[in-house]
Write a protein that holds these residues in place. Structure first.
Motif, PDB file in Angstrom:
ATOM      1  N   UNK A 324      37.518  45.762  14.026  1.00 14.96           N
ATOM      2  CA  UNK A 324      37.996  47.064  13.571  1.00 14.96           C
ATOM      3  C   UNK A 324      39.507  47.191  13.666  1.00 14.96           C
ATOM      4  N   UNK A 325      40.110  46.605  14.697  1.00 12.86           N
ATOM      5  CA  UNK A 325      41.569  46.732  14.797  1.00 12.86           C
ATOM      6  C   UNK A 325      42.248  45.891  13.716  1.00 12.86           C
ATOM      7  N   UNK A 326      41.610  44.784  13.316  1.00 13.82           N
ATOM      8  CA  UNK A 326      42.149  44.007  12.186  1.00 13.82           C
ATOM      9  C   UNK A 326      42.080  44.808  10.889  1.00 13.82           C
ATOM     10  N   UNK A 327      40.990  45.559  10.703  1.00 14.17           N
ATOM     11  CA  UNK A 327      40.878  46.410   9.514  1.00 14.17           C
ATOM     12  C   UNK A 327      41.981  47.468   9.517  1.00 14.17           C
ATOM     13  N   UNK A 328      42.234  48.031  10.688  1.00  9.23           N
ATOM     14  CA  UNK A 328      43.276  49.058  10.810  1.00  9.23           C
ATOM     15  C   UNK A 328      44.649  48.478  10.485  1.00  9.23           C
ATOM     16  N   UNK A 329      44.929  47.285  11.004  1.00 10.89           N
ATOM     17  CA  UNK A 329      46.232  46.647  10.769  1.00 10.89           C
ATOM     18  C   UNK A 329      46.406  46.303   9.291  1.00 10.89           C
TER      19      UNK A 329
END
Length: 466
Positions: A324-329
Motif C-alpha cells: 500500500x505504501x508503494x501505491x501511495x508513493x
C-alpha cells in the motif's frame, strides 16, 4: 400581463444576446443594462459584460452606474490607472456616490496601499445606506495589514448591520483564533446566539471553540443545536462525530458520519473517520473496507494511505503495508510521510538498501528530524557504507551541533576508517556532552570498543566525572 423581476431580466438578456447575434441595434434603458452587466459579472462572462458596458454607455453616456461598472471591469483586468482616471471623472460630476470611494479603495488595495484604502472606505461609510458591505471591505483591508483587532471589530459591525452575513462571522472567528482569544470568542458567540438562537453557523463555531478547549460535553450540545437549527448541516454532523470519537462513543460517531454520506456525495474524510472508529472497536474488516473506500474516493488524501498502511504495520503484516505504501508513493512521490513509512517497513523486512533509500528521500524532501539522520547512519553503517555514513552525520551536525548521539557515531566511524585523530576528537566531544552514551560505540562498533586505548579514554573520563 405584468412580468416579474426575474422574467424581466431573462427577457432583457434574451433580447441583448439576440441583438449580438443579428447585429441589430435595440434600445435598453440604463437599468436593463445594469442588470445584464451584473448577470454577466456574477457568472464570470467578462467579455459579454464588456460588450454590454460599451453598448450601454453608447446609449446612456451620462449614466454614472454604467461608468462605475466599467471601472469594476477595468479593476478586474488590472487596468488600474485607466480605472482611476475614469473614477476621477465621475467624482467631478458626483461626489456623494459611495461606489466611487469603494472602487477607489479597491484600486488602492490592489496596489497594496491598504492604509489609504481604509481611508476611502471610511469616507464611503459616512454616506452609505449599506453599512454591512463597507464594514466587510474594511475588515478585509485590516486583514491585509494583519491588524486582527481592527479587522475583528469591523466584521462585528458588519454583523450588527447584517446578522446573516456568515462570511463575516467566519472572519470574526478567524480573528479570535489568530489572537488566541478563546474565552472572548465563546462570550461573543453566546451573545450572538442570544439574538439569533437558530443560527446553525454560530452554534457550529461555538462547538468548535469548546472542542479546542477539550470541553467535549459543551461542544456536543452546541453541535446538537446546530443540527436542530439545520438538520442538513453536514459540517455539524462531522464535528459531532469527532467529539463522540474523543469521548470514546465510537458507534454514535459512526452513525453521525454515515448521516453525512446520505445527505451529500460521500467524502473521503467521513470514510476515514468511520474506518478509525471501526478499528477502535476491533472491527478490522469493516475498518479496512472503509480505509479502502477512503483512498478510492480521494487517492490524493495522504491520511487515507497512511491509515491503511499503519493498519497493516500494527498487524505486523509488513508485506501488505509495503504494497500500500508503494501505491501511495506512485501517486505522490513528494510526500515525506510516505517515504518515512517506506523506510520503516523495509527495515522491518530487512530490505536495508530500500530502507536507506526511503530515509534519503525523506531528507531530500526536508525531513530533518534527528531520528532520520541517525537511522540512516545506522543502516549505512550496517551496509558497510562508512564514508557515506560519515557524510550523512556531518550534514546532520549543521542542524544538530553538539549532539552526543552524533559524536559517538562519528567517533566509531572514524576509528573504523583508521582516522584515529578524528575519532578521538569526536569521542572527546561525545564524552563531554554525555558520558553515559558511550554504549553507542559498544553496541554499534564492538571491535572499536574492544581497543584498549578507547576503553582507557572512556574510563578515565567517567572517573573524572564521578
Amino acid at each position: 400581463m405584468q412580468l416579474s423581476h426575474n422574467e424581466e431580466n431573462n427577457f432583457s438578456l434574451t433580447r441583448f444576446e439576440s441583438m449580438l447575434k443579428t447585429n441589430d441595434v435595440l434600445f435598453f434603458d440604463s437599468n436593463e443594462f445594469e442588470n445584464i452587466i451584473h448577470y454577466y459579472l456574477e457568472n464570470g462572462k467578462i467579455a459579454l459584460a464588456k460588450k454590454a458596458v460599451k453598448l450601454g454607455l453608447t446609449q446612456h453616456p451620462g449614466s454614472t452606474n454604467l461608468k462605475l461598472l466599467k471601472v469594476e471591469i477595468l479593476v478586474f483586468e488590472d487596468k488600474l490607472d485607466l480605472a482611476d482616471g475614469l473614477l476621477d471623472e465621475i467624482y467631478d460630476l458626483e461626489t456623494s456616490n459611495e461606489e466611487i470611494y469603494i472602487q477607489k479603495a479597491n484600486i488602492l488595495s490592489k496596489k497594496d496601499l491598504h492604509g489609504e484604502a481604509i481611508e476611502m472606505l471610511e469616507k464611503a461609510l459616512e454616506i452609505t445606506l449599506d453599512e454591512a458591505d463597507v464594514y466587510s471591505l474594511l475588515g478585509m483591508e485590516y486583514l491585509f495589514l494583519e491588524d486582527f483587532e481592527n479587522a475583528k471589530q469591523s466584521f462585528m459591525k458588519c454583523l450588527e448591520a447584517d446578522e446573516e452575513d456568515y462570511s463575516s462571522l467566519y472572519n470574526v472567528m478567524y480573528c479570535f483564533d489568530f489572537l488566541e482569544q478563546k474565552g472572548q470568542a465563546i462570550e461573543y458567540l453566546n451573545g450572538f446566539l442570544d439574538n439569533n438562537p437558530y443560527s446553525e453557523v454560530a452554534w457550529h463555531q461555538l462547538g468548535k471553540q469548546y472542542f479546542d478547549l477539550k470541553k467535549y460535553k459543551k461542544a456536543l450540545a452546541a453541535f446538537d443545536f446546530a443540527i436542530i437549527s439545520d438538520d442538513y448541516f453536514i459540517g455539524a454532523y462531522l464535528e459531532k462525530g469527532k467529539v463522540l470519537e474523543k469521548m470514546g462513543r465510537y458507534n454514535e460517531a459512526i452513525e453521525n458520519y454515515k448521516i453525512t454520506l446520505e445527505l451529500e456525495d460521500p467524502t473521503s474524510f467521513a470514510y476515514l473517520r468511520i474506518g478509525k472508529c471501526y478499528e477502535k472497536l476491533g472491527a478490522d474488516e469493516l475498518a479496512l473496507k472503509h480505509y479502502r473506500q477512503t483512498v478510492h474516493e480521494d487517492p490524493l488524501l495522504d491520511k487515507g494511505w497512511i491509515a491503511i498502511t499503519d493498519f497493516f504495520i500494527k498487524k505486523q503484516n509488513f508485506s501488505k503495508a509495503l504494497y500500500y505504501i508503494n501505491k501511495a508513493i506512485n501517486i505522490d512521490e513528494e510526500n515525506v510521510l510516505y517515504w518515512k513509512r517506506y523506510a520503516k517497513i523495509n527495515q522491518r523486512l530487512s530490505y536495508f538498501e530500500e530502507a536507506e533509500r526511503g530515509l534519503r528521500r525523506s531528507l531530500e524532501l526536508g525531513n530533518y528530524e534527528l531520528e532520520t539522520w541517525i537511522r540512516r547512519c545506522d543502516i549505512l553503517t550496517g551496509l558497510g557504507e562508512y564514508e557515506a555514513a560519515v557524510q550523512n552525520l556531518l550534514q546532520a551536525t549543521e542542524f544538530y551541533p553538539e549532539t552526543a548521539e552524533i559524536d559517538y557515531r562519528l567517533a566509531g566511524l572514524f576509528f573504523t576508517l583508521q582516522e584515529a585523530e578524528k575519532g578521538f576528537y569526536h569521542l572527546e566531544n561525545g564524552l563531554s556532552l554525555d558520558c553515559e552514551y558511550y554504549i553507542i560505540i559498544e553496541e554499534l562498533f564492538p571491535k572499536v570498543f574492544a581497543r584498549k586505548s578507547i576503553k582507557d579514554k572512556i574510563n578515565s573520563h567517567i572517573k573524572a566525572c564521578s
